[in-house]
Structures are given as C-alpha cells and as structure tokens.
Design a protein around this motif. Structure first.
Motif, PDB file in Angstrom:
ATOM      1  N   UNK A 186       3.110   1.698   6.006  1.00 44.62           N
ATOM      2  CA  UNK A 186       1.937   0.898   6.368  1.00 44.62           C
ATOM      3  C   UNK A 186       2.092  -0.518   5.851  1.00 44.62           C
ATOM      4  N   UNK A 187       1.300  -1.399   6.439  1.00 43.61           N
ATOM      5  CA  UNK A 187       1.179  -2.774   5.946  1.00 43.61           C
ATOM      6  C   UNK A 187      -0.262  -3.005   5.534  1.00 43.61           C
ATOM      7  N   UNK A 188      -0.466  -3.928   4.617  1.00 39.87           N
ATOM      8  CA  UNK A 188      -1.823  -4.220   4.172  1.00 39.87           C
ATOM      9  C   UNK A 188      -2.489  -5.210   5.122  1.00 39.87           C
ATOM     10  N   UNK A 189      -3.637  -5.714   4.733  1.00 43.23           N
ATOM     11  CA  UNK A 189      -4.411  -6.591   5.603  1.00 43.23           C
ATOM     12  C   UNK A 189      -3.716  -7.903   5.908  1.00 43.23           C
ATOM     13  N   UNK A 221      -5.353  -2.457   7.897  1.00 46.14           N
ATOM     14  CA  UNK A 221      -4.054  -1.838   7.646  1.00 46.14           C
ATOM     15  C   UNK A 221      -3.398  -1.474   8.975  1.00 46.14           C
ATOM     16  N   UNK A 222      -2.094  -1.643   9.028  1.00 46.24           N
ATOM     17  CA  UNK A 222      -1.341  -1.234  10.216  1.00 46.24           C
ATOM     18  C   UNK A 222      -0.326  -0.175   9.812  1.00 46.24           C
ATOM     19  N   UNK A 223      -0.002   0.702  10.775  1.00 42.72           N
ATOM     20  CA  UNK A 223       0.819   1.868  10.469  1.00 42.72           C
ATOM     21  C   UNK A 223       2.005   1.982  11.416  1.00 42.72           C
ATOM     22  N   UNK A 224       3.033   2.658  10.922  1.00 39.36           N
ATOM     23  CA  UNK A 224       4.195   3.029  11.740  1.00 39.36           C
ATOM     24  C   UNK A 224       4.677   4.388  11.253  1.00 39.36           C
ATOM     25  N   UNK A 225       5.050   5.248  12.195  1.00 39.82           N
ATOM     26  CA  UNK A 225       5.517   6.579  11.805  1.00 39.82           C
ATOM     27  C   UNK A 225       6.703   6.979  12.674  1.00 39.82           C
ATOM     28  N   UNK A 226       7.412   7.975  12.195  1.00 41.40           N
ATOM     29  CA  UNK A 226       8.582   8.487  12.914  1.00 41.40           C
ATOM     30  C   UNK A 226       8.805   9.935  12.521  1.00 41.40           C
ATOM     31  N   UNK A 227       9.098  10.766  13.498  1.00 41.81           N
ATOM     32  CA  UNK A 227       9.439  12.165  13.252  1.00 41.81           C
ATOM     33  C   UNK A 227      10.941  12.308  13.444  1.00 41.81           C
ATOM     34  N   UNK A 241       0.815  -1.224   0.000  1.00 37.84           N
ATOM     35  CA  UNK A 241       0.000   0.000   0.000  1.00 37.84           C
ATOM     36  C   UNK A 241       0.846   1.271   0.000  1.00 37.84           C
ATOM     37  N   UNK A 242       0.362   2.257  -0.734  1.00 36.64           N
ATOM     38  CA  UNK A 242       0.931   3.601  -0.688  1.00 36.64           C
ATOM     39  C   UNK A 242       0.217   4.395   0.400  1.00 36.64           C
ATOM     40  N   UNK A 243       0.979   5.193   1.131  1.00 39.58           N
ATOM     41  CA  UNK A 243       0.399   5.984   2.214  1.00 39.58           C
ATOM     42  C   UNK A 243       0.322   7.447   1.780  1.00 39.58           C
ATOM     43  N   UNK A 273       8.862   1.526   0.913  1.00 37.32           N
ATOM     44  CA  UNK A 273       9.169   2.956   0.968  1.00 37.32           C
ATOM     45  C   UNK A 273       8.156   3.657   1.860  1.00 37.32           C
ATOM     46  N   UNK A 274       8.539   4.809   2.357  1.00 33.70           N
ATOM     47  CA  UNK A 274       7.635   5.552   3.222  1.00 33.70           C
ATOM     48  C   UNK A 274       7.249   6.875   2.569  1.00 33.70           C
TER      49      UNK A 274
END
Length: 930
Positions: free
Chosen positions: A777-780, A739-745, A684-686, A787-788
């Motif tokens: 993100x990851x899909x189902x 969908x699951x997500x991960x983020x970083x600043x 998936x593209x975010x 890439x982010x």
C-alpha cells in the motif's frame, strides 16, 4: 459614515490574541464515526499498528477505516466480563491486557479473536472475577502488575499465578486502606504505585513499599498534614525525571528519587497545572509534556517552563471537542491521540496537512446568514478583504484571525449589503468591488472616497451591473467582465471602450464570443484573453484589434465554459474550464489538457493560482489540487485536510504577498501557506482484515479455512472451486481514505494489480495448488511500502485429483494394461494356434494332393494297360465262337471296363480338384411323379 467604517476596517489592526507556542489543529473521531462511546478512558497502539480505545461501553479496535466492537456477551465465556474498560496494556510478548470495572482483567487472544479472563473463577488472593482494574503495567521480568481498586496484584502469565502485594507502613501494622490509581515501571526498572495516599515505590530486595512522606521530603512532599495528595498519573521523560500528576497539580521527581518538585510555570494558564487535578500525561520525542485536565489540554516545555493551553473554540472545527481530557497517547508516527470525556477522540497529526478554515459560524457571528465566499483582495495593511454572495464585504484581520464586516453602500442607500462577486486591488491601491446588480464600486482607502459605476445609456456607463471579474492590464486600464454584456474598459473612472456581442455605441467593439464573461487575463505579449461561459476564449491583440477565438470545436480546448485564466511566472497561460485544466502551448498553438486520468480529482475548475514555488493550485467541486509542473503530478486535498465540505466558488482564490493561498466556497473559505505543507513519510503496514468464502466472513476454527484470526493467520486452506475475497487495510491514520493498494497472487497473477483505494481482492475458480497472496500500500501522499504482507493459500484438489485418487488411477491403469497384455497374449496365442491349424490344413491338403496326384499318375498308368487289355478282348469276342469262351471274355471285358471307369473317375476327380472340369447346365423337361 459607512464609507469611513469601510476605510477603518481596511486599515485597522486588531489586538493580538493570547499567544501559543505553535498552532495545533485537531480532527476528531466520535460515535458518529463508529466509536462505542464518546467517553474515552484510555488509548493504546499495539505492535501490529492497530489502535485500541477503551470506553465506558466497551472496547474499540480501529484500523484507520473500520471499528471493531468488543463488549460483554452473556453466556459467552470468551467475551469481556464487563463493558466499562478502564485500562489497556501491551506486554513485551505482545499480549494485550484489558482492565475493566467489574470484570477484572482479560487477555486478548489474537489468534482466536477472543478474550481469556483472569481470575478464571473463585477468589484468588482476594481478586474476584468482578474486580476493578484501574491500571496495568508489565515489569522487566514479564510479570503483569495491576492496580486493583484497593490493592496491587501481580500475575505471572507463564504459570497463571496471581499474587497480592500488600502495602504496609514502614514501621509495620495494618495494611493501608487506600484507593489505587496507577502502576508504572520507569527506565531504571523501579515500580511505582500511585494512590490516594500518595506515591509508593516497590523495593524488590525486601518485597516492601516505600511511602513518600512529608517528614522525609520536606515541604515539596506529595503529602500535606492530614490531607494527602492523590498520585493519579505517572510518566517519565528522556532524562529520567518521573512526572506525577496529582489531584492538585503537576509534580516532578528527580532521577535519584530523592526530591519532588512542584511545577511552577511562567504562563498564565499554569495556575491550573499548579492546583487542579491531572487526568492524563504523555511525553513526546521532543521532550514536551502533554497534560490532560478537566480544564483543557496543556503542552508544557520543561526546559523553559512555558506552557500552552488548548480548549474548544466556538466556530473552530479544528479545536478540541471537549475540554475534559481523560487520556493521551503519542505514537511513533507523530500522531497525538487525545481521549476526552463525552467528546470522543481528538487527533493531532503532524503528518496531516490541515488547512485553516473560516466557515459558517465565523460569518454568522457577524450577522450574516450567507457564507458563500466569492472573491479576495489584499489590503495595504496585509489584511484580507473577503467578498461574499449575500453578506457583503468582510475584512480578515491577519493578527487576530477574526472577521469584521464592512459596509460598502453609501449612507443614502438603505438595505442589505450587495452580493460581492469580484474584488481587485489596483496598483494605485484602489479597491475595485464588483457586485451583483449593483455595478462597480471603486474605493480609495487613503481618502475614503468611493465612486460608483453602473449600467446606463451613457458612454461612461457600464454595459451591465453583474460584475464577475476584474483585471488591470499593463497600461493601467481596468477591464471589467459582465454577465451577458461583454467587457468594459475603464481608465480614470471612465469607460473608454466596450467589447460587446451587439455593438451599438461609438465606443463599442464587436466581441466574437457571448457576453457572459468569467475571466480576463493579459499574456506576456500584451494580448488580452477573455474567457466566456459557453463560447470559449477570445484573444484580442490591442495593436491590430483582431480577435482569435478558441472553442471546443476548432481546438482541443476541453470545454467552452471557461471559468478562469491565469498567466504564471513562466509566461504560460492556464485555463480552467468545466471540462478540466489546460495550458496553452504557444509553440504548437494548442492546449495541453489535464483531467482525472492525469490525477486531477475533479474537472470542474473554479480558480487557478500559482504559488511561490511555481506549483499550480486549482479549486474544484471536490477539493483543491496542486500540480507540480516539472513532474506533471497532482496532489489532491479534500475534506480530510480541513477543506470545507462543499463546492468552491468561481474565481474565489488568490495568493497573498507572503505566499499564503486563499480559496473561497459555498461554506466559507480556506487558507494555507504551501511552504508549510509536508509529505507523510510514514510507510504504512498492511494487515488482512477479512476473509470471505462464498460471500460469508470466515471465523477461525478447526473446520475453517483458517486456524487463526485472519490478521495473524499463516495460511488459508480452501476447497476446490471455492470463490473467496480477501480484504486488507493499510495502517495509515493520516487520511486513510487516500491509501492506495496493489496486490498479486503468485502462481496466478503475472503482475501487480493496482486497485486505487479499493481494498478487497476477489478470486474465483483457482486450480488446485499452493499460491502466495501479496499486498502492499501507499499512504495519502503516495509513499509506497517497501515490503509487502503475504499469506499462503492452498487450494485443495477435488477427490478425483487427490493422492488416493491418483494412486487408484495408477492401479486402475496398471490393471487395464495388465488385462490388455493378457488379452493380447491370448489373442496372439489364438492367432498362433489358428495359424498352426491353417498350416496343418495346408499340409494335409498338400498330402492329399500328393496322394491324389499319385493316384492320378497311377490311374494313367492303369488306364493304358486296361485300354490295351480291352482292345484285344473285344477282338477276341468278335472272333470267338464258343459261348464258354465268350462268357469268360465278356467277364474280362466287363471287369476291365469297370476298372477303366474307376480310373476315369479318379481322373475326373483330379480335374475337379484342378478346376479343369466345370458343370455344364442344360435345359430339360419337368418330371412330375404320377
């Protein structure tokens, strides 16, 4: 007679249903999910991965989770001019063009999230702001072709020039009076126009159009005498054939453009494709032609000429919601979007594991108001027996996928069918039916003979009539678990032993747990495991008759309410409880537990089944989960996978001989073959969907933190101490809720923050500076994007931390330093001057001291002579008799004494200077003036 009906149901094969090349299951999106309208005119997916749905009441943008609505707003020049959207197109530059009915054409400005409409005003080449644009297409030069209601137009996006293309007869004359349906450019850069006067080809060399006529193409032309065929839709396949959807069926033009062939298929439903109107067409990557009509969806294989038709099916929630198909769009990820008239959007997703279901409607058709499925058994003919609570027994015919009801009560017993709680087919082929309050029924399908065992005082009677579980052991004995009365052991229709909490009879044995039995299983050593509701597990060794009890308080059993026991192909015992799933570790005599922290979606386990690959499947309150024993990872399935939207039922599940799994619940049952399940490999593209500052969504603008709409913005500029939240979404349309997500600043967070399905990041009190926000993100199915998505965030410093402030600080500090230096110099100068004064004072004092010393020394020198003078003078006075000489001597002595006093005073002053002379205090009287 009823017994014969049951036997017939168990053995009968139904007539096969009409065959289709492959079974397709659809899911739907309707106005309940956020669509503006259920009438979908066209569908498009843009290069960013966003879905656009044109309806008769506005335009919808869909990211898999949320719908964004675009409609006409009176007084807003940057909104759509009309709400009825007829066409959508994305050109090579990524511009989205929207054709409306009554609002001409508009271009979507992504950066400002608004629309620019054409023509801007007036009547340009006959196109008015209230024009009707039925189709849009861009050519290889980037120009936009529009099928306006009565004439094609070409718009040059670079110059905004608008040109009307007049379609004239080949021999000249007045332009055709026609209605346009579509405009299409094929792979050979040929521009086609579909109209109610047939098909036209644009000749670029001459700027004219060629009409396909009957007299030039023979009997296969689109035009028949006095009754032209309408060319409504155009599509091109991989070999260059142009397919033409008309009001009278499907046609195909060969790549050379010199022959039109009417489609004549080999299937029964092809009469529709030969004679009825075609509303939509699309060709997938396998070369299959998807055709939408008013009478259903057709999938045509051009190579074989065969087709399959799909229509709404009563009781099938995975069928089409409406048979009138208006639009079809097939994306690169393998999702087929079907727009219907009044049925919303139907979606066929090749990446989606959609389970088969038999829900309420299937049972209601058979006269039952209750569809709680409690148990399954496989018949010798491959059909599946389905036990229900309140509806009796049903048979699922595997060929027709239809349910039939089967009566199990003898003819002499009137009344409704009993509630079936458990089913078991023995190795002899006999069917054991455990019921609620009716005891146990044993049916021989070959002879039709039925035996009935129930509760009674006799040795061969059961201890209870509520049969919750049935198990046949390795000796051929059938163990029956009751609700409160323990376990009855049956051999040859006789009860040979009873395990009960309160033994009284000769064949009764003490059961060390309560009698509410929910599961019975035999391990590879021949030991019998008995699971109870509330008292744990009792394991009986038949050789010694001894029991071993496992409870929550004496082992790590997660819960004493044991609902299911299952021995897998590796000899491992699996236990399902109200506190999670566990496996018995024989080596350490303990349980290995699996709960929500391990990935299990719910810890209330109703049934455990092993598939042909050794995976463990469990039914729970929120869906079905599978455990890969080798990796220890779970995959979870819920309502989005076609599961019933309710709890599953205790013990309702089994694996058939062909590997298919069945699970029953409160709304029916689901079934599937694990070998057919796939993994969604689409990464998936975010995209960013919203920026909130102080809990308010930010609109792009000059004074705003963002200059462009957040999904295409390049940076965010925030004031000092502004709290903000960034929302994002993964463009995965296959169960987007998983969908699951991960983020970083970057510049603030050290590591990635994994948030599960939460798609918003919150930050407060950031220090001034530049940061980069990254999200992935990851899909189902847990496939993460490589890439982010990133965006720069600049936090402005406060006014006291700006460049000008720092310049002021430097100048102020310089001024302070300069002032301090000047003050120090003055202090040093003053100190120096003071020191000079002190030195001068010391010099003066030293000079005075030297003078005084000199005088003192001189006084000493004077005193001796004076003393020597006074002595002889005194002597002369005493010796002299002359008054005149005495006077003179007295004057000498007086002056000498005066001189001596002066000398003494000088000496006293010296003593005072040298502190050799001290003041002597003495008492005296008080003098009062008179």
């Amino acid at each position: 007679m009823r017994n014969n009906i049951l036997v017939i149901c168990l053995l009968q094969l139904a007539v096969a249903a009409s065959a289709q090349p492959h079974h397709i299951k659809f899911t739907s999106l309707t106005s309940r999910d956020g669509l503006l309208s259920n009438a979908i005119n066209t569908i498009l997916k843009d290069r960013y991965g966003l879905m656009w749905f044109a309806t008769d009441d506005g335009l919808n943008k869909f990211d898999g989770t949320n719908f964004t609505v675009y409609r006409h707003k009176p007084g807003d020049p940057f909104s759509l001019r009309a709400n009825e959207i007829l066409s959508l197109h994305e050109d090579r530059a990524g511009n989205l063009w929207v054709g409306t009915s009554g609002g001409a054409i508009s271009r979507y400005d992504r950066e400002k999230d608004r629309f620019i409409s054409y023509p801007d005003s007036g009547n340009r080449e006959g196109l008015t702001p209230s024009g009707v644009i039925r189709s849009i297409c861009s050519d290889y030069q980037g120009k936009i072709w529009m099928a306006q209601f009565e004439s094609p137009y070409v718009l040059d996006p670079v110059t905004d020039s608008l040109t009307r293309m007049r379609i004239l007869p080949d021999v000249g004359g007045v332009p055709f009076n026609m209605t346009l349906f579509c405009v299409f450019e094929d792979s050979r850069r040929r521009m086609w126009i579909g109209s109610d006067k047939g098909l036209f080809l644009y000749r670029r060399s001459t700027g004219t159009f060629r009409q396909f006529r009957f007299d030039s193409l023979g009997r296969h032309d689109l035009l028949t005498p006095n009754l032209p065929v309408q060319a409504r839709m155009l599509a091109e396949d991989s070999v260059g054939n142009v397919w033409i959807g008309t009001d009278r069926g499907l046609c195909m033009m060969r790549p050379d453009g010199d022959g039109i062939v009417r489609y004549s298929g080999m299937s029964d439903g092809d009469t529709v494709l030969n004679s009825h109107g075609i509303n939509a067409m699309a060709i997938d990557k396998d070369g299959m032609l998807w055709v939408g009509t008013m009478l259903g969806l057709f999938v045509v294989d051009p190579k074989t000429g065969r087709s399959a038709v799909y229509k709404p099916e009563y009781g099938n929630i995975n069928s089409l919601t409406n048979e009138w198909i208006k639009s079809i769009y097939i994306d690169k990820e393998g999702i087929y979007w079907i727009g219907t008239f009044r049925g919303g959007i139907n979606k066929y997703d090749k990446n989606l594991n959609l389970f088969n279901a038999k829900l309420s409607e299937a049972f209601h058709e058979n006269g039952s108001n209750n569809c709680i499925v409690t148990s399954f058994a496989e018949g010798r003919d491959g059909n599946v027996l389905v036990g229900t609570d309140g509806g009796g027994l049903y048979v699922l015919d595997r060929k027709t996928e239809q349910l039939r009801r089967a009566d199990i009560l003898p003819e002499r017993e009137a009344g409704p069918s009993p509630a079936v709680l458990s089913l078991k087919t023995s190795r002899k082929g006999e069917l054991y039916i455990g019921t609620f309050e009716k005891g146990l029924f044993i049916v021989d399908p070959l002879t039709g003979k039925m035996r009935h065992l129930s509760r009674g005082p006799g040795l061969n009677d059961l201890n209870g009539n509520d049969i919750f579980c049935i198990k046949e052991d390795s000796k051929g004995q059938v163990l029956v678990g009751t609700n409160g009365a323990g376990v009855d052991v049956i051999r040859d229709d006789k009860v040979i032993m009873k395990y009960t909490p309160k033994p009284e009879g000769a064949n009764e044995v003490k059961l060390p747990v309560n009698g509410f039995i929910r599961a019975i299983e035999e391990d590879k050593d021949g030991k019998v495991w008995i699971g109870s509701h509330g008292a744990g597990i009792a394991v009986c060794d038949p050789r010694t008759g001894q029991f071993t009890v496992y409870r929550q308080d004496n082992s790590n059993l997660p819960n004493d309410k044991v609902e299911v026991l299952m021995l897998d192909s590796r000899g491992q015992m699996w236990i399902g409880t109200y506190g999670g799933l566990c496996m018995f570790d024989r080596q350490h005599n303990s349980f290995i537990n699996f709960s929500e922290k391990d990935g299990l979606q719910n810890t209330t386990i109703y049934q455990v089944v092993e598939d042909a690959e050794g995976r463990i499947w469990v039914s729970t309150n929120t869906g079905i989960s599978s455990l890969d024993v080798r990796t220890g990872t779970f995959r979870n399935y819920n309502h989005s996978n076609g599961l019933q939207n309710s709890n599953f039922a205790h013990g309702a599940g089994m694996r058939l001989s062909d590997g298919e799994l069945f699970f029953g619940g409160l709304e029916g049952f689901n079934y599937f073959n694990p070998a057919d399940l796939t993994t969604n490999r689409n990464v998936p593209t975010v995209i960013l969907t919203d920026l909130k500052v102080s809990n308010k969504s930010v609109v792009p603008g000059d004074g705003s933190p963002i200059k462009e709409q957040i999904s295409v913005a390049r940076e965010i500029r925030l004031a000092y101490k502004q709290n903000f939240a960034l929302s994002f979404v993964a463009l995965n349309y296959t169960i987007p809720k998983q969908n699951h997500y991960a983020y970083k600043l970057e510049g603030f967070d050290k590591d990635w923050i994994y948030t599960g399905s939460l798609n918003t990041a919150y930050y407060t009190n950031l220090d001034p500076g530049t940061y980069i926000f990254r999200v992935k993100a990851s899909n189902n199915d847990g496939v993460w994007s490589s890439t982010d998505t990133a965006i720069s965030i600049y936090v402005k410093p406060p006014f006291w931390r700006t460049l000008y402030a720092y310049l002021f600080y430097v100048l102020a500090a310089g001024g302070v330093l300069l002032y301090s230096r000047q003050r120090g110099v003055r202090r040093l100068r003053k100190k120096f001057e003071l020191e000079q004064e002190r030195q001068e004072s010391r010099r003066v004092r030293e000079l005075d001291r030297l003078k005084l010393k000199f005088l003192t020394n001189l006084s000493h020198e004077f005193r001796t002579p004076i003393s020597l003078i006074m002595g002889p003078v005194d002597q002369l006075l005493s010796e002299s008799g002359s008054e005149r000489s005495k006077d003179k001597l007295q004057m000498v002595r007086r002056n000498a004494r005066r001189l001596l006093n002066l000398v003494n005073q000088l000496l006293d002053f010296r003593k005072m200077e040298e502190q050799e002379l001290r003041l002597q205090l003495s008492g005296g009287g008080t003098w009062w003036p008179l």
